[in-house]
Design a protein around this motif. Sequence first.
Motif, mmCIF file in Angstrom:
data_model
loop_
_atom_site.group_PDB
_atom_site.id
_atom_site.type_symbol
_atom_site.label_atom_id
_atom_site.label_comp_id
_atom_site.label_asym_id
_atom_site.label_seq_id
_atom_site.Cartn_x
_atom_site.Cartn_y
_atom_site.Cartn_z
ATOM 1 N N UNK A 16 3.127 60.805 -36.486
ATOM 2 C CA UNK A 16 3.622 59.461 -36.202
ATOM 3 C C UNK A 16 4.866 59.524 -35.332
ATOM 4 N N UNK A 17 5.765 60.441 -35.645
ATOM 5 C CA UNK A 17 6.985 60.569 -34.845
ATOM 6 C C UNK A 17 6.669 61.041 -33.428
ATOM 7 N N UNK A 18 5.765 62.004 -33.342
ATOM 8 C CA UNK A 18 5.392 62.500 -32.020
ATOM 9 C C UNK A 18 4.757 61.394 -31.184
ATOM 10 N N UNK A 19 3.938 60.572 -31.814
ATOM 11 C CA UNK A 19 3.321 59.458 -31.095
ATOM 12 C C UNK A 19 4.370 58.449 -30.622
ATOM 13 N N UNK A 20 5.377 58.174 -31.488
ATOM 14 C CA UNK A 20 6.441 57.252 -31.104
ATOM 15 C C UNK A 20 7.264 57.791 -29.951
ATOM 16 N N UNK A 21 7.580 59.073 -29.979
ATOM 17 C CA UNK A 21 8.340 59.671 -28.885
ATOM 18 C C UNK A 21 7.547 59.653 -27.589
ATOM 19 N N UNK A 25 8.682 57.860 -24.144
ATOM 20 C CA UNK A 25 8.700 58.561 -22.855
ATOM 21 C C UNK A 25 7.857 57.835 -21.824
ATOM 22 N N UNK A 26 6.737 57.309 -22.256
ATOM 23 C CA UNK A 26 5.873 56.558 -21.331
ATOM 24 C C UNK A 26 6.569 55.298 -20.827
ATOM 25 N N UNK A 27 7.267 54.596 -21.742
ATOM 26 C CA UNK A 27 7.986 53.394 -21.331
ATOM 27 C C UNK A 27 9.120 53.729 -20.371
ATOM 28 N N UNK A 28 9.837 54.830 -20.659
ATOM 29 C CA UNK A 28 10.923 55.232 -19.751
ATOM 30 C C UNK A 28 10.388 55.578 -18.372
ATOM 31 N N UNK A 31 9.542 52.303 -16.624
ATOM 32 C CA UNK A 31 10.730 51.624 -16.113
ATOM 33 C C UNK A 31 11.308 52.339 -14.901
ATOM 34 N N UNK A 32 11.299 53.682 -14.926
ATOM 35 C CA UNK A 32 11.813 54.445 -13.796
ATOM 36 C C UNK A 32 10.946 54.239 -12.561
ATOM 37 N N UNK A 33 9.631 54.201 -12.759
ATOM 38 C CA UNK A 33 8.722 53.955 -11.634
ATOM 39 C C UNK A 33 8.939 52.561 -11.051
ATOM 40 N N UNK A 34 9.061 51.555 -11.939
ATOM 41 C CA UNK A 34 9.297 50.183 -11.462
ATOM 42 C C UNK A 34 10.617 50.083 -10.712
ATOM 43 N N UNK A 35 11.653 50.742 -11.252
ATOM 44 C CA UNK A 35 12.955 50.714 -10.589
ATOM 45 C C UNK A 35 12.890 51.393 -9.226
ATOM 46 N N UNK A 36 12.162 52.497 -9.146
ATOM 47 C CA UNK A 36 12.020 53.208 -7.872
ATOM 48 C C UNK A 36 11.324 52.341 -6.831
ATOM 49 N N UNK A 37 10.349 51.556 -7.268
ATOM 50 C CA UNK A 37 9.628 50.689 -6.334
ATOM 51 C C UNK A 37 10.449 49.474 -5.923
ATOM 52 N N UNK A 38 11.312 48.997 -6.834
ATOM 53 C CA UNK A 38 12.066 47.774 -6.558
ATOM 54 C C UNK A 38 13.306 48.040 -5.712
ATOM 55 N N UNK A 39 13.942 49.195 -5.913
ATOM 56 C CA UNK A 39 15.219 49.466 -5.251
ATOM 57 C C UNK A 39 15.143 49.346 -3.725
ATOM 58 N N UNK A 40 14.138 49.918 -3.034
ATOM 59 C CA UNK A 40 14.099 49.748 -1.571
ATOM 60 C C UNK A 40 14.047 48.285 -1.132
ATOM 61 N N UNK A 41 13.272 47.477 -1.878
ATOM 62 C CA UNK A 41 13.217 46.058 -1.546
ATOM 63 C C UNK A 41 14.547 45.362 -1.764
#
Length: 309
Positions: A16-21, A25-28, A31-41
């Motif tokens: 359960x803990x491994x699944x939560x982590x 990590x997937x959410x982070x 968010x990092x991918x979305x931020x990378x795409x938004x920053x140039x714009x």
Amino acid sequence: MSATQTIASVRGTGPHREQGEQERRTRRRSRLTALTLVVPGLIGLAVSFVFPLAYMIRMAFNEGSGNGIVVETFTFQTILEPLTDAYYWQVTVDTFLMGLVVGVLCIVVSYPIALFLARTQSKWSGVLLAMALAPLLTSSVVRTYGWMVLLNDDGLVNSSLLGVGLIDAPIPMANNMTGVIIGLVEIFMPYAILAMMSGFGRISTQLEEAAGSLGANRAKVFFRITFPLSLPGVLTAFLLVFVLSISTFVTPRLLGGGVVQVLATEIYDQATGLLNWPFASALAIILLVLFGTVVAVYQALAKKLGGMS
């Protein structure tokens, strides 16, 4: 559950803990991918819009001598000057009325065309849509010169009316606000058609069919169902045409013949003719406030219509 699994669960370890982590990590990463795409714009928006807008606002608090010399200071005199001058009040009112009339006429003329193009099942629908949008392929300068030829006292329109005996003297349609409005309506019609077609596509024809089956005639169906449901698209088209109209320069300058003065032409004269950049910036702020006021009214109406639907 075994004793080992029970202890791991109590200590916060195990699957359960491994699944939560893994989910974190997937959410982070998302968010990092979305931020990378938004920053140039965001950087492009800041460079092309935010910074120039901030510079223009700051320039409006400087003093201009009218010969290109800008006195770096911080004063409200430059902004208050057009607000206390009756001439610039009249220019602002004329600009607003021009945008209002052009927006309304564009809606009236373009509504049937947009509704037809959105509803037609003809195999020629693509061709008809291309014909409606074809004026966008031509520069507005070229079309304005064409309207100058058509609307002059000895132009095609007056010559034709005089030839058939409908008028005894040429109708003044050039070098005045009438000619400017005619030219702007034709120039901005394709934008209104596109905006309204996007709204008409969301109108269900089943409501119209149900009203018709209950005995409502076509006029009642249109005014009670079709038109109210199409109001969001109509408001969007009006806002687009209004904004384009109050900010346009070429058509009022050419078709107005130097007689029609709106905020765009005044800003151009102050910036390039008199080289009074602070005063031109102050006029641009007035134009921006006018635009913002109309957008606020649009948002209120759109929210009200959304609540009624």
